[in-house]
Design a protein around this motif. Structure first.
Motif, mmCIF file in Angstrom:
data_model
loop_
_atom_site.group_PDB
_atom_site.id
_atom_site.type_symbol
_atom_site.label_atom_id
_atom_site.label_comp_id
_atom_site.label_asym_id
_atom_site.label_seq_id
_atom_site.Cartn_x
_atom_site.Cartn_y
_atom_site.Cartn_z
ATOM 1 N N ILE A 285 0.663 -1.078 -0.182
ATOM 2 C CA ILE A 285 0.167 0.059 -0.095
ATOM 3 C C ILE A 285 0.872 1.242 -0.143
ATOM 4 O O ILE A 285 2.009 1.129 0.829
ATOM 5 C CB ILE A 285 -0.912 0.024 1.284
ATOM 6 C CG1 ILE A 285 -2.132 -1.236 1.177
ATOM 7 C CG2 ILE A 285 -1.565 1.406 1.460
ATOM 8 C CD1 ILE A 285 -2.654 -1.224 2.453
ATOM 9 N N VAL A 286 0.396 2.003 -0.874
ATOM 10 C CA VAL A 286 1.382 3.434 -1.080
ATOM 11 C C VAL A 286 0.550 4.572 -0.621
ATOM 12 O O VAL A 286 -0.629 4.697 -1.179
ATOM 13 C CB VAL A 286 1.994 3.587 -2.404
ATOM 14 C CG1 VAL A 286 2.633 4.991 -2.811
ATOM 15 C CG2 VAL A 286 3.107 2.339 -2.594
ATOM 16 N N ARG A 287 0.905 5.446 0.239
ATOM 17 C CA ARG A 287 -0.052 6.718 0.672
ATOM 18 C C ARG A 287 0.920 7.878 0.172
ATOM 19 O O ARG A 287 1.868 8.254 0.988
ATOM 20 C CB ARG A 287 -0.257 6.820 2.124
ATOM 21 C CG ARG A 287 -0.828 5.440 2.495
ATOM 22 C CD ARG A 287 -1.110 5.731 4.214
ATOM 23 N NE ARG A 287 -1.850 4.708 4.705
ATOM 24 C CZ ARG A 287 -1.974 4.788 6.220
ATOM 25 N NH1 ARG A 287 -1.249 5.489 6.915
ATOM 26 N NH2 ARG A 287 -2.906 3.985 6.588
ATOM 27 N N PRO A 288 0.799 8.568 -0.851
ATOM 28 C CA PRO A 288 1.351 9.736 -1.353
ATOM 29 C C PRO A 288 0.741 11.029 -0.997
ATOM 30 O O PRO A 288 -0.324 11.172 -0.647
ATOM 31 C CB PRO A 288 1.458 9.676 -2.959
ATOM 32 C CG PRO A 288 0.485 8.887 -3.210
ATOM 33 C CD PRO A 288 0.009 8.143 -2.054
ATOM 34 N N SER A 289 1.478 12.041 -0.694
ATOM 35 C CA SER A 289 0.999 13.317 -0.647
ATOM 36 C C SER A 289 0.243 13.882 -2.064
ATOM 37 O O SER A 289 0.495 12.780 -2.905
ATOM 38 C CB SER A 289 1.960 14.466 -0.089
ATOM 39 O OG SER A 289 1.260 15.473 0.218
ATOM 40 N N VAL A 290 0.138 15.003 -2.156
ATOM 41 C CA VAL A 290 -0.664 15.401 -3.558
ATOM 42 C C VAL A 290 0.703 15.264 -4.496
ATOM 43 O O VAL A 290 1.974 15.261 -4.332
ATOM 44 C CB VAL A 290 -0.737 16.833 -3.546
ATOM 45 C CG1 VAL A 290 -2.240 17.155 -2.773
ATOM 46 C CG2 VAL A 290 0.310 17.928 -3.068
ATOM 47 N N PHE B 131 0.971 20.827 2.508
ATOM 48 C CA PHE B 131 1.299 19.974 1.550
ATOM 49 C C PHE B 131 2.819 19.570 1.449
ATOM 50 O O PHE B 131 3.555 20.228 1.483
ATOM 51 C CB PHE B 131 0.520 20.266 0.334
ATOM 52 C CG PHE B 131 -0.777 20.572 0.448
ATOM 53 C CD1 PHE B 131 -1.696 19.647 0.197
ATOM 54 C CD2 PHE B 131 -1.217 22.079 0.459
ATOM 55 C CE1 PHE B 131 -3.014 19.856 0.170
ATOM 56 C CE2 PHE B 131 -2.760 22.023 0.713
ATOM 57 C CZ PHE B 131 -3.511 21.235 0.582
ATOM 58 N N GLN B 132 3.113 18.309 0.891
ATOM 59 C CA GLN B 132 4.334 17.821 0.682
ATOM 60 C C GLN B 132 4.198 17.391 -0.846
ATOM 61 O O GLN B 132 4.468 15.947 -0.970
ATOM 62 C CB GLN B 132 4.785 16.803 1.641
ATOM 63 C CG GLN B 132 6.282 16.541 1.840
ATOM 64 C CD GLN B 132 6.715 15.818 2.896
ATOM 65 O OE1 GLN B 132 6.007 15.691 3.860
ATOM 66 N NE2 GLN B 132 7.894 15.545 3.099
ATOM 67 N N PRO B 133 4.443 18.029 -1.818
ATOM 68 C CA PRO B 133 3.865 17.669 -3.089
ATOM 69 C C PRO B 133 5.196 16.798 -3.769
ATOM 70 O O PRO B 133 6.393 17.080 -3.369
ATOM 71 C CB PRO B 133 3.716 19.029 -4.054
ATOM 72 C CG PRO B 133 3.637 19.901 -3.186
ATOM 73 C CD PRO B 133 4.247 19.635 -1.692
ATOM 74 N N ASN C 268 -1.285 17.542 4.841
ATOM 75 C CA ASN C 268 -1.250 16.404 3.791
ATOM 76 C C ASN C 268 0.393 16.189 3.824
ATOM 77 O O ASN C 268 0.968 16.302 2.702
ATOM 78 C CB ASN C 268 -1.613 17.102 2.491
ATOM 79 C CG ASN C 268 -1.969 15.746 1.829
ATOM 80 O OD1 ASN C 268 -1.232 15.234 0.960
ATOM 81 N ND2 ASN C 268 -3.140 15.202 2.032
ATOM 82 N N THR C 269 0.961 15.852 5.002
ATOM 83 C CA THR C 269 2.558 15.851 4.844
ATOM 84 C C THR C 269 2.837 14.363 5.624
ATOM 85 O O THR C 269 2.091 13.778 6.315
ATOM 86 C CB THR C 269 3.053 16.647 5.650
ATOM 87 O OG1 THR C 269 2.422 16.756 7.221
ATOM 88 C CG2 THR C 269 2.967 18.188 5.197
ATOM 89 N N VAL C 270 3.897 13.790 5.324
ATOM 90 C CA VAL C 270 4.179 12.472 5.955
ATOM 91 C C VAL C 270 4.915 12.664 7.009
ATOM 92 O O VAL C 270 5.271 13.612 7.537
ATOM 93 C CB VAL C 270 5.222 11.837 4.769
ATOM 94 C CG1 VAL C 270 4.770 11.682 3.482
ATOM 95 C CG2 VAL C 270 6.371 12.484 4.900
#
Ligand SMILES: NC(=O)c1ccc[n+]([C@@H]2O[C@H](COP(=O)([O-])OP(=O)(O)OC[C@H]3O[C@@H](n4cnc5c(N)ncnc54)[C@H](OP(=O)(O)O)[C@@H]3O)[C@@H](O)[C@H]2O)c1
Length: 297
Positions: free
Chosen positions: A143-148, A179-181, A267-269
């Motif tokens: 499973i992969v969870r990316p930011s924008v 955010f951490q694009p 929306n950051t890791v």
């Protein structure tokens, strides 16, 4: 390996299909309306709707690995006939069942940061429940969870422009959401590894880019790259939510309460897992560099 990319004609999917094809995998992009012009040379297309099991079962069973990149955008209010539960949860259930029935070896699930069955928006809840379906399956999953994700064809930059105006703009909470694009060209090789490399089985990765920006920062970068300035005026979050709640029922206004709620959470890791793919975060493309290059500066 025979790899099926569900949602392979989309923004991230078309870049991933190109990456997998370059690595000599046999790649098929599945979508409801596949268009050969939207997939790279050497990539096959298949028609199917993940919310309709019978339309995908045979295609899924003909592959060794499945990547689920099917999307309903969280940035805009879904049209009346679609919802996140159907696309992200039911779609994942159908893909997982078809993969289990068909003896598929590997399953890569594209999730999102903050995925949580009890989360604050329909998108985040459906992503969280879909993760649970994948984790509870008998498949070798990742499973992969990316930011924008940004890049040519992506909607993040366009969304920022839809939400704002140049020179003087109001932003909910002053645009402090962080955010951490991550660039699609940096993300795709990590997804390709995650889809086929057994080293990633059973892992959940949070992936972000090299810099953290607030929504106000992104707004300024976007307009600066066009040679225009912008001053951000804070709109109290409570007022923004009331405004967005009021427009919820109007079909041609694309923002709703969920879009306002999503701006209340960063929306950051927590930990950036790009290192799991042998990647040094400082080598990744920044949104700032991308926008400067795009505008030819
Ligand atoms: N873009 C981001 O910033 C971002 C960030 C975090 C996570 N994600 C996740 O990454 C994945 C890919 O996002 P994206 O930005 O590449 O999305 P996208 O450009 O909107 O692509 C969506 C793809 O899904 C297909 N699709 C939609 N509904 C379908 C259905 N019912 N059955 C089969 N195919 C269907 C679309 O083709 P048709 O319309 O022809 O069916 C298209 O190929 C999604 O899971 C998204 O939630 C994206």
């Amino acid at each position: 390996m025979k790899v099926l990319v569900a949602g392979g004609t989309g923004f991230i999917g078309s870049t991933l299909c190109a990456e997998l094809a370059e690595r000599d995998h046999e790649v098929t992009a599945l979508s409801r309306n596949p268009d050969d012009d939207r997939v790279p040379d050497g990539v096959e297309t298949a028609m199917g709707d993940v919310s309709a099991f019978d339309s995908i079962a045979e295609t899924v069973a003909a592959h060794d690995a499945v990547v689920n990149l099917v999307a309903l955008s969280p940035l805009y209010q879904p049209p009346d006939d679609l919802d996140h539960e159907t696309v992200h949860l039911r779609g994942t259930e159908n893909l997982v069942r078809a993969a289990e029935d068909g003896g598929v070896d590997r399953f890569l699930q594209m999730s999102a940061l903050g995925a949580d069955p009890d989360g604050p928006t329909a998108y985040i809840r459906a992503k969280g429940r879909a993760e649970r379906v994948v984790r509870d399956s008998s498949l070798d999953w990742t499973i992969v969870r990316p930011s924008v994700v940004f890049g040519d064809g992506g909607e993040f930059v366009g969304f920022t422009k839809t939400l704002t105006t140049p020179y003087l703009t109001g932003l909910p909470g002053g645009g402090t959401t962080r955010f951490q694009p991550i660039w699609v060209g940096d993300l795709a090789p990590m997804l390709a590894d995650a889809a086929v490399d057994d080293a990633h089985v059973g892992e959940i990765y949070e992936l972000g880019g090299p810099e953290v920006y607030t929504l106000a920062d992104v707004t300024e970068l976007v307009y600066e790259s066009e040679g225009r300035s912008v001053t951000v005026l804070p709109i109290p979050m409570v007022l923004a939510k009331v405004g967005l709640t009021a427009i919820d029922p109007i079909p041609f206004v694309p923002f709703g309460t969920d879009q306002a709620r999503s701006l209340e959470f960063d929306n950051t890791v927590a930990d950036n897992d790009v290192a799991a793919f042998g990647v040094d975060v400082d080598e990744l493309l920044t949104l700032r560099s991308y926008l400067e290059t795009e505008s030819g500066q």
